[in-house]
Enzyme design. Sequence first.
Site: not given
Ligand code: CA2
Length: 146
Positions: A11-12, A19, A24, A75, A78, A81, A88, A99, A101-102, A108, A112
């Site tokens: 997601p996102n 954003r 990020y 990746n 969210a 978590h 599964d 796994e 993460h950026i 954080r 997380r």
């Molecule tokens: O650091 C990461 O890659 C995360 O997986 C990114 C997730 C966050 O919930 C994890 O805790 C760590 C969030 C992805 C949201 O991506 C966005 C990208 C640009 C602007 C807003 C959100």
Amino acid sequence: MIKELYILNGPNLNLLGIREPEKYGKTSLEDVKSLCNEKCIRNELDLHFFQSNFEGELIEEIHKAIKNACGIIINAGALTHTSIGILDALNMFEGPKIEIHITNVYARESFRHKSFISPVATGIIAGLGVNSYVLAIDAIKELIKD
Ligand code: CA2
């Protein structure tokens, strides 16, 4: 059939580069896909790059990976978590799974710090910006070599 490297995004992550660039970075998900594709070509891997904002779609993609993939890089955003469903599904994939993460999730918020998928991951890469993706491709290549 040649097996593919599945890179899955939760997601996102479609908003990457648009954003919150201070958190990020400025690279878009389309740019990340191109970087991964270049790296895969150099490593003779076929890339399957996917993003969804829906948990069930990601789980279905992992099911496809069980048949078609030589490795998974995920990746899960969210859902990392929260999702026992993704845990599964990943558990059923027998190949290497990284796994990623950026951001450094341990630097954080405490919510997380818990990952449901880490226990079944072959390895974890976090905090290296979008380079986390590229480094994970190197890791998969190393893990699948004869
Ligand atoms: O650091 C990461 O890659 C995360 O997986 C990114 C997730 C966050 O919930 C994890 O805790 C760590 C969030 C992805 C949201 O991506 C966005 C990208 C640009 C602007 C807003 C959100």
